[in-house]
Scaffold this motif. Structure first.
Motif, PDB file in Angstrom:
ATOM      1  N   PHE A  92      -0.498  11.431  -6.317  1.00  0.00           N
ATOM      2  CA  PHE A  92       0.227  10.168  -5.990  1.00  0.00           C
ATOM      3  C   PHE A  92      -0.316   9.014  -6.796  1.00  0.00           C
ATOM      4  CE2 PHE A  92      -0.161   6.123  -3.594  1.00  0.00           C
ATOM      5  CZ  PHE A  92       1.098   5.658  -3.464  1.00  0.00           C
ATOM      6  N   ASP A  93       0.683   8.292  -7.351  1.00  0.00           N
ATOM      7  CA  ASP A  93       0.582   7.229  -8.430  1.00  0.00           C
ATOM      8  C   ASP A  93       1.097   5.940  -7.886  1.00  0.00           C
ATOM      9  OD1 ASP A  93       0.066   5.467 -10.245  1.00  0.00           O
ATOM     10  OD2 ASP A  93       0.869   6.760 -11.863  1.00  0.00           O
ATOM     11  N   PRO A  94       0.133   4.875  -7.269  1.00  0.00           N
ATOM     12  CA  PRO A  94       0.812   4.000  -6.838  1.00  0.00           C
ATOM     13  C   PRO A  94       1.503   3.024  -7.658  1.00  0.00           C
ATOM     14  CG  PRO A  94      -1.573   3.433  -6.713  1.00  0.00           C
ATOM     15  CD  PRO A  94      -1.224   4.859  -7.482  1.00  0.00           C
ATOM     16  N   SER A  95       1.331   2.994  -8.949  1.00  0.00           N
ATOM     17  CA  SER A  95       2.038   2.269 -10.046  1.00  0.00           C
ATOM     18  C   SER A  95       3.515   2.819 -10.222  1.00  0.00           C
ATOM     19  CB  SER A  95       1.289   2.145 -11.213  1.00  0.00           C
ATOM     20  OG  SER A  95       1.322   3.445 -11.869  1.00  0.00           O
ATOM     21  N   ARG A  96       3.606   4.291  -9.850  1.00  0.00           N
ATOM     22  CA  ARG A  96       4.851   5.066 -10.035  1.00  0.00           C
ATOM     23  C   ARG A  96       5.863   4.850  -9.011  1.00  0.00           C
ATOM     24  NH1 ARG A  96       3.874  10.928 -12.305  1.00  0.00           N
ATOM     25  NH2 ARG A  96       3.553   9.351 -14.081  1.00  0.00           N
ATOM     26  N   ALA A  97       5.275   4.825  -7.762  1.00  0.00           N
ATOM     27  CA  ALA A  97       6.003   4.879  -6.481  1.00  0.00           C
ATOM     28  C   ALA A  97       5.189   4.249  -5.321  1.00  0.00           C
ATOM     29  CB  ALA A  97       6.769   6.139  -6.053  1.00  0.00           C
ATOM     30  N   ARG A  98       5.907   3.491  -4.516  1.00  0.00           N
ATOM     31  CA  ARG A  98       5.169   3.388  -3.084  1.00  0.00           C
ATOM     32  C   ARG A  98       4.955   4.558  -2.134  1.00  0.00           C
ATOM     33  NH1 ARG A  98       3.630  -0.478  -5.981  1.00  0.00           N
ATOM     34  NH2 ARG A  98       4.721  -2.338  -5.928  1.00  0.00           N
ATOM     35  N   ALA A  99       4.061   4.369  -1.490  1.00  0.00           N
ATOM     36  CA  ALA A  99       3.602   5.607  -0.459  1.00  0.00           C
ATOM     37  C   ALA A  99       4.904   6.071   0.257  1.00  0.00           C
ATOM     38  CB  ALA A  99       2.600   5.305   0.204  1.00  0.00           C
ATOM     39  N   ALA A 100       5.557   5.103   0.619  1.00  0.00           N
ATOM     40  CA  ALA A 100       6.891   5.566   1.555  1.00  0.00           C
ATOM     41  C   ALA A 100       7.696   6.433   0.685  1.00  0.00           C
ATOM     42  CB  ALA A 100       7.631   4.297   2.191  1.00  0.00           C
ATOM     43  N   THR A 101       8.155   5.871  -0.532  1.00  0.00           N
ATOM     44  CA  THR A 101       8.960   6.679  -1.292  1.00  0.00           C
ATOM     45  C   THR A 101       8.428   8.019  -1.623  1.00  0.00           C
ATOM     46  OG1 THR A 101       9.549   4.339  -2.338  1.00  0.00           O
ATOM     47  CG2 THR A 101      10.244   6.356  -3.547  1.00  0.00           C
ATOM     48  N   TRP A 102       7.155   8.109  -2.047  1.00  0.00           N
ATOM     49  CA  TRP A 102       6.712   9.184  -2.495  1.00  0.00           C
ATOM     50  C   TRP A 102       6.808  10.307  -1.279  1.00  0.00           C
ATOM     51  CZ3 TRP A 102       1.991  11.847  -1.310  1.00  0.00           C
ATOM     52  CH2 TRP A 102       1.505  12.852  -2.079  1.00  0.00           C
ATOM     53  N   VAL A 128       1.655  -5.440   3.569  1.00  0.00           N
ATOM     54  CA  VAL A 128       0.194  -4.918   3.454  1.00  0.00           C
ATOM     55  C   VAL A 128       0.209  -3.303   4.105  1.00  0.00           C
ATOM     56  CG1 VAL A 128      -1.343  -5.243   5.273  1.00  0.00           C
ATOM     57  CG2 VAL A 128      -0.183  -7.117   4.493  1.00  0.00           C
ATOM     58  N   LEU A 129       1.176  -2.903   4.996  1.00  0.00           N
ATOM     59  CA  LEU A 129       1.218  -1.500   5.601  1.00  0.00           C
ATOM     60  C   LEU A 129       1.101  -0.461   4.242  1.00  0.00           C
ATOM     61  CD1 LEU A 129       1.101  -0.700   8.346  1.00  0.00           C
ATOM     62  CD2 LEU A 129       3.657  -0.159   8.039  1.00  0.00           C
ATOM     63  N   GLU A 130       2.084  -1.020   3.277  1.00  0.00           N
ATOM     64  CA  GLU A 130       2.091  -0.135   2.163  1.00  0.00           C
ATOM     65  C   GLU A 130       0.711  -0.031   1.385  1.00  0.00           C
ATOM     66  OE1 GLU A 130       4.768   1.470   0.984  1.00  0.00           O
ATOM     67  OE2 GLU A 130       3.407   2.357  -0.679  1.00  0.00           O
ATOM     68  N   ASP A 131       0.103  -1.068   1.209  1.00  0.00           N
ATOM     69  CA  ASP A 131      -1.123  -0.908   0.508  1.00  0.00           C
ATOM     70  C   ASP A 131      -2.135  -0.096   1.333  1.00  0.00           C
ATOM     71  OD1 ASP A 131      -0.480  -2.632  -1.715  1.00  0.00           O
ATOM     72  OD2 ASP A 131      -1.038  -4.201  -0.522  1.00  0.00           O
ATOM     73  N   VAL A 132      -2.200  -0.320   2.814  1.00  0.00           N
ATOM     74  CA  VAL A 132      -2.809   0.579   3.565  1.00  0.00           C
ATOM     75  C   VAL A 132      -2.762   2.011   3.314  1.00  0.00           C
ATOM     76  CG1 VAL A 132      -3.731   1.136   5.902  1.00  0.00           C
ATOM     77  CG2 VAL A 132      -3.374  -1.152   5.197  1.00  0.00           C
ATOM     78  N   HIS A 133      -1.492   2.281   3.388  1.00  0.00           N
ATOM     79  CA  HIS A 133      -1.112   3.699   2.959  1.00  0.00           C
ATOM     80  C   HIS A 133      -1.287   4.408   1.618  1.00  0.00           C
ATOM     81  CE1 HIS A 133       2.279   3.069   6.314  1.00  0.00           C
ATOM     82  NE2 HIS A 133       1.339   3.172   6.705  1.00  0.00           N
ATOM     83  N   ALA A 134      -1.403   3.548   0.692  1.00  0.00           N
ATOM     84  CA  ALA A 134      -1.635   3.975  -0.715  1.00  0.00           C
ATOM     85  C   ALA A 134      -3.314   4.134  -0.753  1.00  0.00           C
ATOM     86  CB  ALA A 134      -1.367   2.935  -1.537  1.00  0.00           C
ATOM     87  N   ARG A 135      -3.940   3.309   0.123  1.00  0.00           N
ATOM     88  CA  ARG A 135      -5.422   3.605   0.241  1.00  0.00           C
ATOM     89  C   ARG A 135      -5.728   4.836   0.789  1.00  0.00           C
ATOM     90  NH1 ARG A 135      -6.229  -2.115   0.956  1.00  0.00           N
ATOM     91  NH2 ARG A 135      -6.593  -1.616   3.187  1.00  0.00           N
ATOM     92  N   HIS A 136      -4.978   4.781   2.035  1.00  0.00           N
ATOM     93  CA  HIS A 136      -5.464   6.391   2.667  1.00  0.00           C
ATOM     94  C   HIS A 136      -5.136   7.469   1.755  1.00  0.00           C
ATOM     95  CE1 HIS A 136      -5.935   4.298   6.270  1.00  0.00           C
ATOM     96  NE2 HIS A 136      -4.906   4.293   6.653  1.00  0.00           N
ATOM     97  N   LEU A 137      -4.009   7.321   1.080  1.00  0.00           N
ATOM     98  CA  LEU A 137      -3.802   8.415   0.023  1.00  0.00           C
ATOM     99  C   LEU A 137      -4.768   8.650  -1.131  1.00  0.00           C
ATOM    100  CD1 LEU A 137       0.130   7.969  -0.564  1.00  0.00           C
ATOM    101  CD2 LEU A 137      -0.745  10.064   0.724  1.00  0.00           C
ATOM    102  N   ARG A 138      -5.380   7.713  -1.488  1.00  0.00           N
ATOM    103  CA  ARG A 138      -6.575   7.659  -2.520  1.00  0.00           C
ATOM    104  C   ARG A 138      -7.704   8.192  -1.813  1.00  0.00           C
ATOM    105  NH1 ARG A 138      -4.350   2.866  -4.494  1.00  0.00           N
ATOM    106  NH2 ARG A 138      -5.826   1.543  -3.555  1.00  0.00           N
TER     107      ARG A 138
END
Lengths: 232, 208
Positions: free
Chosen positions: B88-98, B24-34
């Protein structure tokens, strides 16, 4: 056909890969510049290892997330927010096409993979009959020398009798030694105990990138004489 | 593992509470990046900063950076996250990885600069974030999820050894000294942990 089950066959994938230790250290960013450049060159050729690399990076991300937080200065967020205004937002369409500032222009040699074209390469110089070399500038304080060699068809490659670890990636052409045939993108990591005698294949020049720790020792009298000239 | 769409937990993911939480946290982080990329959202940036900056600083300290430099570089990493959010492309890497790869590359560059005041030696990082062929993408993102789930199940003593070994490339005797455990224990913990992680990273690739 068995081959039909594999990923698209062209261009041919390398068959000699860095081991899991080298790849994971490359992903963690703990390799010295010399070996890192050889691994990066291999990665430009090898989709299989790029997969592995991304997975090791994912381990880095997962470890980062589980890292025990250490508090920053009280005003750290405030100060960073204040700097955002001056920070240009990168445009996704330009990313990857625009060379970063303070990096030399790409080397024009089309045979070089991207990892190498971004490096500072010296001029081609005579090393020995049938062998020319270009120095690849890496941080000398880490103790590695990196050279790009062009070896004429059928010649022995001057990369044996070394001390310490030696990392090689074929950029173009091929060589063979006791470990087999090494073509474009194939990588080898050998230690000093191995005295192999790689030969460039007879049907064309072999271009290979070599990183060695300490001095690269060339095993011919002539090679020894010219070492001071090429700065090895 | 392939069903991870936008913010929806795939079936069967909820078995381990910690794992579901980090997803869940990961999805929140990806949304923040977007949000940063789309409208320069400072609130989103602040939220990312509060989560990642202290962990990045901690990581940099683990790699041996002095506290002052770790503090500064952690801020620099977050500034780079702001600048590069659009790629940042969430289909390519998770936010934490990026974010980890940004921290890693800046650390390498900083180490190089500090080793060589000689500007002629300064180079671009050898581990660039290049656009990649499509073959790399989905696999890495899925592997990230599987790895996170695996890390959640590793005993803490194994995790500590993995952390020192991966982030710092610390020799085994050093790890033994710092954790106050025998060398043989370091090796056996690392072997156990790495066998499981490799099973996730490279299924069927044990011979390599």
């Amino acid at each position: 056909m068995i081959a039909a089950m594999r990923p698209p066959p062209s261009p041919p994938h390398p068959t000699h890969h860095p081991d899991v230790d080298l790849l994971s250290r490359h992903a963690a960013g703990t390799l010295a510049d010399g070996p890192a450049l050889v691994v990066a060159t291999h990665l430009d050729f090898c989709p299989i290892c790029r997969h592995q690399m991304r997975a090791w990076e994912a381990l880095g991300g997962a470890l980062l997330n589980s890292q025990r937080p250490v508090a920053l200065a009280d005003d750290a967020l405030e100060r960073t927010l204040a700097r955002l205004d001056g920070a240009q937002l990168d445009d996704a369409r330009l990313e990857g096409k625009r060379p970063p500032a303070d990096v030399p222009a790409l080397d024009p040699d089309p045979v070089l993979p991207p990892a190498l074209r971004r490096q500072r390469l010296g001029p081609w110089r005579f090393v020995a009959p049938g062998i020319r070399g270009r120095a690849v500038r890496v941080d000398p304080t880490q103790g590695y020398k990196v050279m790009l060699f062009r070896v004429a068809a059928g010649m022995a490659i001057p990369m044996h009798g070394h001390r310490g670890q030696e990392y090689t990636c074929v950029v173009d052409g091929a060589f063979s030694d006791v470990f087999g045939r090494f073509g474009s993108g194939d990588m080898a990591a050998v230690d000093a105990s191995v005295d192999h005698q790689p030969l460039a294949e007879p049907d064309g020049d072999c271009l290979c990138l070599i990183a060695v720790r300490g001095r690269l020792r060339i095993h011919s009298l002539l090679g020894r004489l010219v070492q001071p000239l090429v700065g090895l | 593992m392939s069903g991870g769409g936008d913010g929806i937990l795939p079936e069967g993911r909820a078995t381990a509470g910690a794992t579901a939480g980090t997803v869940v946290l990961e999805d929140v982080h990806a949304r923040h990046l977007r949000a940063i990329a789309a409208q320069g959202d400072r609130a989103a940036f602040s939220a990312l900063f509060r989560h990642y900056a202290p962990r990045i600083k901690s990581y940099l300290l683990t790699t041996g950076l002095p506290p002052m430099e770790a503090e500064e570089l952690a801020q620099e990493v977050m500034l780079t996250v702001w600048r590069k959010a659009a790629i940042f492309d969430p289909s390519r890497a998770r936010a934490a990885t990026w974010i980890f790869t940004i921290a890693r590359n800046l650390r390498i560059d900083a180490a190089r600069r500090s080793r060589a005041a000689d500007a002629a030696v300064a180079q671009e990082s050898l581990t660039p974030a290049e656009p990649e062929p499509a073959d790399d993408l989905l696999f890495a993102a899925e592997a990230a999820d599987r790895l996170r789930a695996t890390l959640d199940t590793l005993p803490p003593d194994q995790l500590a050894v993995v952390r020192l070994s991966f982030f710092e490339d610390a020799p085994h005797p050093d790890i033994a000294r710092r954790l106050g455990i025998p060398l043989g224990t370091v090796k056996s913990r690392l072997r156990l942990a790495m066998a499981r992680l490799r099973g996730v990273i490279d299924p069927g690739g044990a011979e390599r």
